[in-house]
Design a protein around this motif. Structure first.
Motif, PDB file in Angstrom:
ATOM      1  N   HIS A  61      50.976  47.273  35.951  1.00 14.21           N
ATOM      2  CA  HIS A  61      50.569  46.135  35.130  1.00 14.21           C
ATOM      3  C   HIS A  61      51.420  45.994  33.874  1.00 14.21           C
ATOM      4  N   GLN A 229      52.319  40.602  37.140  1.00 16.92           N
ATOM      5  CA  GLN A 229      51.823  41.957  36.956  1.00 16.92           C
ATOM      6  C   GLN A 229      50.863  42.106  35.781  1.00 16.92           C
ATOM      7  N   PRO A 233      46.341  39.228  36.872  1.00 19.63           N
ATOM      8  CA  PRO A 233      45.126  40.034  37.099  1.00 19.63           C
ATOM      9  C   PRO A 233      44.063  39.830  36.017  1.00 19.63           C
ATOM     10  N   PHE A 237      40.367  38.120  36.624  1.00 13.16           N
ATOM     11  CA  PHE A 237      39.174  38.859  36.212  1.00 13.16           C
ATOM     12  C   PHE A 237      38.228  37.960  35.418  1.00 13.16           C
ATOM     13  N   LYS A 268      47.381  36.892  46.421  1.00 14.70           N
ATOM     14  CA  LYS A 268      47.227  37.374  45.052  1.00 14.70           C
ATOM     15  C   LYS A 268      46.463  36.423  44.135  1.00 14.70           C
TER      16      LYS A 268
END
Length: 316
Positions: A61, A229, A233, A237, A268
């Motif tokens: 990440h 990366q 995410p 979330f 993704k």
């Protein structure tokens, strides 16, 4: 006390020469090093003495990790003398940071203070921005002071003054990490977005919504790696945690479609947010989604239309 742990990492910074970082990635990495070292010096009262490419890591990440605290030393005061807990530094030692990554006073075995790490930080930053090893120091008789300063001309203008200060031959004139982290070099929009991301869990929902909504106009200045990366995410979330963020985040999800190949984008992004895209209880979001139907039909292979595009049309 310092705790030690093992965790999965993706790369160390010694690979930068083969895969040079983009400007935004370089800003983020140098910012993370400075913030981490501020904590190590200020809160742990410890000199790390290990700032060089093979000892700094990134996980999947793009989060930075320090490794190998074996040469760390307790800091009494900012300019008090520190010593290696195991063995005195020698230029050819296999147990220490290579001398071309060490501060001049370390190589010469002069009095060493925590400001030596500020010099090492300067070397590291120049390397990250340019992909060039800045110092040619090979022994106490060949300390390269001028080379790193000259290479500062090749880094972004807003960082040149700060790096030259860090690379001063006089340890007492170098900034400490409190000064480094608050320097104007880290006041750009890109740097401030990264700063916000680092403390995003502390923000209120209203503040988060405004941040996400404003980020749409700036998202294109970030590299594909940072978006995929680091950012995506986090965005996924929050939109899954609270669908109210969808009105601010959906435009970013669709704007970033060109950052992915179709299979990657489906796996993704689209599938993880599918529960949000097929909701029918928010007319504003439904109206927003209609604007992107044509783009999805064009970009996604036809075999995925029934699964991922038609349900959006039906919900709208």
């Amino acid at each position: 006390k310092i705790g030690f742990s093992s965790e999965q990492i993706e790369t160390n910074l010694s690979l930068v020469g083969n895969n040079k970082f983009s400007r935004d990635e370089s800003i983020y990495i140098t910012q993370q090093i400075a913030t981490t070292m501020k904590f190590v010096h200020g809160s742990l009262h410890t000199a790390f003495m290990g700032i060089y490419p093979e000892n700094i890591f990134l996980n999947s990440h793009f989060t930075l990790k320090l490794g190998m605290f074996i040469h760390s030393s307790i800091i009494q005061t900012d300019l008090s003398k520190i010593t290696d807990p195991f063995i005195v530094f020698t230029p050819a030692s296999i147990f220490h940071v290579p001398c071309n990554w060490a501060a001049p006073e370390v190589v010469k075995n002069d009095t060493i203070t925590s400001r030596a790490e500020c010099y090492m930080y300067g070397l590291m930053c120049v390397y990250i921005f340019t992909g060039i090893i800045p110092s040619k120091t090979s022994s106490s008789a060949t300390v390269d002071i001028k080379g790193p300063i000259e290479l500062c001309k090749s880094i972004p203008e807003e960082f040149q003054s700060l790096m030259k200060d860090c690379l001063s031959g006089d340890p007492a004139s170098r900034p400490n990490f409190d000064s480094i982290t608050s320097d104007d070099a880290f006041s750009s929009l890109v740097a401030r977005i990264f700063q916000y991301i680092e403390i995003i869990r502390e923000k209120s929902d209203r503040d988060l919504f405004n941040f996400f909504k404003g980020l749409k106009t700036a998202i294109n200045v970030f590299s594909d790696r940072i978006i995929k990366q680091k950012f995506m995410p986090i965005f996924i979330f929050y939109v899954r945690k609270d669908p109210r963020f969808s009105y601010a985040l959906l435009p970013i999800f669709f704007k970033c479609i060109l950052k992915y190949n179709s299979t990657e984008y489906i796996e993704k992004v689209l599938r993880p947010i599918k529960s949000v895209t097929i909701r029918y209880d928010n007319p504003k979001v439904s109206s927003l989604l209609l604007d992107y139907i044509g783009m999805l039909l064009k970009r996604l292979p036809p075999e995925y239309h029934e699964e991922l595009v038609f349900p959006i049309v039906f919900s709208c």
